[in-house]
Design an enzyme around this catalytic site. Structure first.
Site, PDB file in Angstrom:
ATOM      1  CG  HIS A  97     -36.834  24.631  -6.593  1.00 12.67           C
ATOM      2  ND1 HIS A  97     -37.781  25.200  -7.405  1.00 12.67           N
ATOM      3  CD2 HIS A  97     -36.138  23.781  -7.392  1.00 12.67           C
ATOM      4  CE1 HIS A  97     -37.676  24.689  -8.631  1.00 12.67           C
ATOM      5  NE2 HIS A  97     -36.687  23.829  -8.641  1.00 12.67           N
TER       6      HIS A  97
ATOM      7  CG  HIS B 153     -35.865  16.572 -14.115  1.00 12.22           C
ATOM      8  ND1 HIS B 153     -34.627  17.039 -14.443  1.00 12.22           N
ATOM      9  CD2 HIS B 153     -36.395  17.500 -13.299  1.00 12.22           C
ATOM     10  CE1 HIS B 153     -34.409  18.201 -13.854  1.00 12.22           C
ATOM     11  NE2 HIS B 153     -35.472  18.498 -13.143  1.00 12.22           N
TER      12      HIS B 153
HETATM   13  C1  HEM Z   1     -42.481  20.492 -13.687  1.00  8.38           C
HETATM   14  C2  HEM Z   1     -41.487  20.172 -12.954  1.00  8.38           C
HETATM   15  C3  HEM Z   1     -40.051  20.523 -13.191  1.00  8.38           C
HETATM   16  C4  HEM Z   1     -39.467  21.344 -14.107  1.00  8.38           C
HETATM   17  C5  HEM Z   1     -40.154  22.155 -15.172  1.00  8.38           C
HETATM   18  C6  HEM Z   1     -38.046  21.325 -13.873  1.00  8.38           C
HETATM   19  C7  HEM Z   1     -37.118  22.031 -14.615  1.00  8.38           C
HETATM   20  C8  HEM Z   1     -35.777  22.093 -14.326  1.00  8.38           C
HETATM   21  C9  HEM Z   1     -34.810  22.837 -15.077  1.00  8.38           C
HETATM   22  C10 HEM Z   1     -35.092  23.640 -16.338  1.00  8.38           C
HETATM   23  C11 HEM Z   1     -33.622  22.695 -14.460  1.00  8.38           C
HETATM   24  C12 HEM Z   1     -32.307  23.304 -14.883  1.00  8.38           C
HETATM   25  C13 HEM Z   1     -31.683  22.452 -15.948  1.00  8.38           C
HETATM   26  C14 HEM Z   1     -30.277  22.888 -16.276  1.00  8.38           C
HETATM   27  O1  HEM Z   1     -30.132  23.818 -17.061  1.00  8.38           O
HETATM   28  O2  HEM Z   1     -29.328  22.328 -15.749  1.00  8.38           O
HETATM   29  C15 HEM Z   1     -33.830  21.872 -13.309  1.00  8.38           C
HETATM   30  C16 HEM Z   1     -32.867  21.562 -12.385  1.00  8.38           C
HETATM   31  C17 HEM Z   1     -33.071  20.710 -11.330  1.00  8.38           C
HETATM   32  N1  HEM Z   1     -34.195  19.987 -11.051  1.00  8.38           N
HETATM   33 FE1  HEM Z   1     -35.973  20.181 -11.976  1.00  8.38          FE
HETATM   34  N2  HEM Z   1     -37.783  20.497 -12.815  1.00  8.38           N
HETATM   35  C18 HEM Z   1     -38.972  19.970 -12.388  1.00  8.38           C
HETATM   36  C19 HEM Z   1     -39.137  19.043 -11.387  1.00  8.38           C
HETATM   37  C20 HEM Z   1     -38.134  18.507 -10.628  1.00  8.38           C
HETATM   38  C21 HEM Z   1     -38.281  17.430  -9.703  1.00  8.38           C
HETATM   39  C22 HEM Z   1     -39.572  16.668  -9.459  1.00  8.38           C
HETATM   40  C23 HEM Z   1     -37.062  17.221  -9.114  1.00  8.38           C
HETATM   41  C24 HEM Z   1     -36.622  16.237  -8.072  1.00  8.38           C
HETATM   42  C25 HEM Z   1     -37.329  15.299  -7.519  1.00  8.38           C
HETATM   43  C26 HEM Z   1     -36.155  18.178  -9.703  1.00  8.38           C
HETATM   44  C27 HEM Z   1     -34.826  18.312  -9.368  1.00  8.38           C
HETATM   45  C28 HEM Z   1     -33.962  19.209  -9.960  1.00  8.38           C
HETATM   46  C29 HEM Z   1     -32.629  19.450  -9.478  1.00  8.38           C
HETATM   47  C30 HEM Z   1     -31.949  18.802  -8.277  1.00  8.38           C
HETATM   48  C31 HEM Z   1     -32.083  20.405 -10.333  1.00  8.38           C
HETATM   49  C32 HEM Z   1     -30.727  21.082 -10.172  1.00  8.38           C
HETATM   50  C33 HEM Z   1     -30.977  22.395  -9.456  1.00  8.38           C
HETATM   51  C34 HEM Z   1     -29.774  23.280  -9.398  1.00  8.38           C
HETATM   52  O3  HEM Z   1     -28.686  22.791  -9.172  1.00  8.38           O
HETATM   53  O4  HEM Z   1     -29.953  24.495  -9.576  1.00  8.38           O
HETATM   54  N3  HEM Z   1     -36.843  18.941 -10.618  1.00  8.38           N
HETATM   55  N4  HEM Z   1     -35.145  21.489 -13.258  1.00  8.38           N
END
Ligand code: HEM
Length: 698
Positions: free
Chosen positions: A208, A443
């Site tokens: 983020h 994820h």
């Molecule tokens: C409880 C933990 C987490 C939740 C609930 C969560 C949830 C989400 C959701 C809902 C999305 C958007 C999905 C979509 O519609 O494309 C997202 C995007 C993303 N997440 Fe997670 N995530 C979590 C943890 C993580 C972790 C641990 C990483 C990396 C090590 C990560 C990396 C990313 C990345 C790179 C994106 C794309 C962001 C963007 O381009 O806006 N997330 N995540």
């Protein structure tokens, strides 16, 4: 071909195409208005899809809206041109005359940040919006600019419709079907006995810090409804089909709104690009925001401090529509990145660095009573960027990538002296494949629960993760005391292995709607998002990374060099050809490299991105640039920082292991906080103002 085009004819074609594209944009706006009036598009935050919209784009930011509209018109105009039978767009795009005509039409709709940005080479602090980091191209890494592409996209129509067909032109299987067959696990997925939950949490926090891809919004920033009659065909929608025999869901459609398009970098006729609504750099934007407007809302205005709620120690309040309020007295938290409320453990990380900023600011102001609010704020912010970079490259990356990958991509930090590493030709923008696939490997490290732990690291309470999404209640009750309990959980509990399997809490119950009983599927969203962005399939990335491609055997089976047999069979069930495998699924299920949380393809894409974030950052903390550098003494102090120290300074912790990304053990024994090295800020004492001078601390 320049001499060959008939300028008058092309001009008239372009006028027609533009008129039609504008008509279409107006029609879309009218439909949005209708849907809003009929109550189909909502402003509420109740269903899983609405919560996903909140996560992607809370307010329908005006810049995003303007850019998305300009981009949609350009893309539609190009498609209109292609549909005119006598026009050969391939030839047109190669013609300088045509490009000039195009630019004359569209330049005004191009983001103003793309042109005419005046940069001052003497500017000492990073800009909040990330612009002017690179003098040659001041937009590189800046907010609201396009994500970079390592290889060209593969849209279904070559311009902007999602990748929905395989190499034979047949429909690809639904992302939910692939998730069910390839990414599901019964119960708990195996643990990585080496890494703590903090690895997952840092991954999300730092993600983020450098990327946020906005989704499209409807009238007045409403959420676009993408399921049900008359909705699934809306141009903003790309819903996920749920099979009738789905083991969990008894619905047929999972809402999915496409990412907002942005005019491409040079405003030239081309394919759909997505933007980044935060700065790409590791510059503290998750703490301070990526626009002046957000930063100003976060700052208290005195002593360089950030705002807190009345107790002085927890994040400030945001409006009630930014999260789910559980009981009276709850409030949504406000931080540099709006996704702060999504899970309590993410709120913990935001609180850690808000507190760290204020701790630094108070000490700096005592050491330099002549500094004003602005100087204290900017100097603490400058140190903060260094702290985040050092933790990321010094502790986090070595925890998830092995030594070979660290070395290959030159990701190691220097132990002393400056590092002349900046390359002005290196684009530091976040790349599309990294955001949409590679860095989502984390994820697979999300557990089904969030936990509170006592001072002695004993479980106090456990919450199923679906009960705490978007609900900061756990953190803010008892005046934020639970923050300490969440912190202890993060540094004690082993994290799930990043093996491509996803626990139920994210694979079936993401943003669960308690009333309707269904949630979303995160790996399915990741696959669908990749298709939405036209991300080429897995094999193309194997080639990009100089890795052997997956091929077919004579019986039509797959031969995948980095997959085990079991996973290969699962992939054969859902893809017709090895060339069709989605990047996320193919790379996420590779055998992990030794001592690594990723396989070779993601190691390559992560390595490439993190290399760019060092070499393309003019303000990188190790810089030797005479204007921007820290003094050698300051740099030596900064190098002592660890996440353990930040946690010790900002939470109630008795004992802690020096490397909090690794579980405690013989080489990482828990010690008292006083034994964890800290930065001596006296090296910032008696600095003149302006500060850029090597006389500080002397
Ligand atoms: C409880 C933990 C987490 C939740 C609930 C969560 C949830 C989400 C959701 C809902 C999305 C958007 C999905 C979509 O519609 O494309 C997202 C995007 C993303 N997440 Fe997670 N995530 C979590 C943890 C993580 C972790 C641990 C990483 C990396 C090590 C990560 C990396 C990313 C990345 C790179 C994106 C794309 C962001 C963007 O381009 O806006 N997330 N995540």
């Amino acid at each position: 071909h320049d001499e060959e085009i008939d300028v008058d004819q092309v001009k008239s074609d372009l006028d027609t195409a533009l008129t039609r594209a504008k008509d279409k944009a107006n029609q879309v706006e009218l439909t949005d208005k209708d849907k809003r009036q009929q109550g189909k598009d909502t402003l509420t935050r109740e269903t899983p899809e609405e919560l996903l919209d909140l996560f992607a784009a809370p307010d329908g930011n005006i810049n995003v809206k303007r850019l998305a509209k300009a981009a949609s018109i350009q893309l539609d105009a190009l498609k209109e041109l292609e549909s005119m039978e006598h026009v050969d767009t391939f030839r047109l795009k190669a013609s300088k005359k045509f490009i000039r005509l195009w630019k004359a039409k569209f330049d005004k709709q191009c983001p103003t940040t793309y042109t005419g940005l005046a940069c001052d080479p003497k500017e000492y602090y990073r800009r909040i919006d990330g612009s002017c980091n690179n003098f040659k191209d001041p937009t590189w890494g800046a907010v609201f600019c396009p994500q970079a592409r390592l290889i060209p996209p593969m849209y279904d129509d070559g311009i902007d419709t999602p990748r929905v067909r395989d190499r034979l032109g047949l429909p690809l299987k639904s992302a939910r079907v692939i998730s069910n067959e390839v990414h599901s696990v019964d119960g708990k997925s195996p643990r990585n006995q080496r890494l703590t939950m903090m690895v997952m949490q840092w991954g999300q926090f730092i993600d983020h810090e450098f990327v946020s891809t906005p989704g499209l919004k409807g009238e007045d920033g409403s959420n676009i409804e993408c399921c049900g009659e008359g909705n699934e065909d809306r141009p903003q929608c790309f819903p996920i089909q749920i099979p009738s025999d789905d083991p969990v869901y008894n619905i047929s459609c999972m809402g999915f709104v496409r990412s907002a398009p942005v005019p491409n970098h040079d405003c030239q006729p081309g394919y759909r690009e997505q933007m980044n609504q935060v700065t790409s750099f590791i510059d503290g934007s998750a703490v301070y925001g990526s626009t002046e407007e957000t930063t100003n809302k976060l700052r208290s205005g005195t002593g360089g401090l950030l705002k807190t709620v009345a107790d002085g120690n927890t994040l400030p309040k945001n409006s009630d529509d930014k999260c789910i309020l559980e009981t009276k007295g709850d409030y949504c938290q406000f931080a540099g990145d709006f996704r702060v409320n999504v899970v309590p453990s993410l709120g913990q990380s935001h609180t850690a660095f808000m507190r760290e900023h204020n701790r630094l600011a108070k000490q700096l102001s005592e050491l330099n009573p002549h500094w004003d609010d602005e100087t204290i704020f900017q100097e603490a912010r400058r140190i903060m960027a260094a702290i985040l970079q050092i933790i990321n490259y010094g502790e986090y990356l070595p925890a998830i990538l092995n030594k070979d990958t660290m070395k290959k991509y030159q990701l190691g930090l220097k132990k002393d002296g400056y590092n002349k590493i900046y390359r002005k030709n290196m684009n530091p923008s976040i790349t599309n494949a990294f955001a949409v696939a590679a860095f989502r490997f984390g994820h697979s490290q999300i557990a089904n629960y969030q936990m509170l732990m006592s001072r002695g690291y004993q479980e106090v309470k456990r919450f199923p993760i679906e009960q705490v999404y978007h609900r900061p209640h756990v953190l803010i009750e008892n005046s934020g005391e639970s923050l300490d309990f969440v912190t202890r959980w993060l540094i004690d509990d082993p994290t799930p292995l990043a093996d491509g399997l996803f626990e139920d809490g994210v694979r079936n119950k993401l943003f669960l709607d308690k009333k309707k009983g269904h949630g979303l599927d995160l790996p399915a969203l990741n696959i669908q998002r990749g298709r939405d962005h036209g991300i080429p399939p897995y094999n193309h990335w194997r080639v990009y990374c100089n890795l052997e491609k997956g091929v077919m055997d004579t019986d039509g089976g797959f031969i995948l060099p980095d997959h085990d047999n079991d996973t290969t069979h699962k992939l054969e069930h859902v893809y017709r050809h090895a060339d069709d495998i989605d990047l996320f699924t193919g790379a996420m299920t590779e055998n992990l490299l030794p001592d690594s949380s990723v396989g070779p393809t993601f190691a390559c894409l992560l390595g490439e991105q993190f290399r760019r974030l060092i070499k393309g950052d003019r303000f990188w903390h190790e810089t030797s640039d005479k204007l921007l550098r820290f003094t050698k003494e300051q740099l030596a102090e900064l190098r002592k920082i660890t996440l353990a120290r930040v946690l010790c300074d900002n939470f109630e912790i008795d004992t802690i292991q020096p490397n909090v990304f690794l579980v405690p053990g013989p080489n990482n024994k828990r010690v008292k906080c006083k034994d964890i090295p800290e930065i001596d800020l006296t090296k910032w004492a008696s600095c003149p103002k302006p500060v850029y001078s090597s006389t500080c601390g002397k």
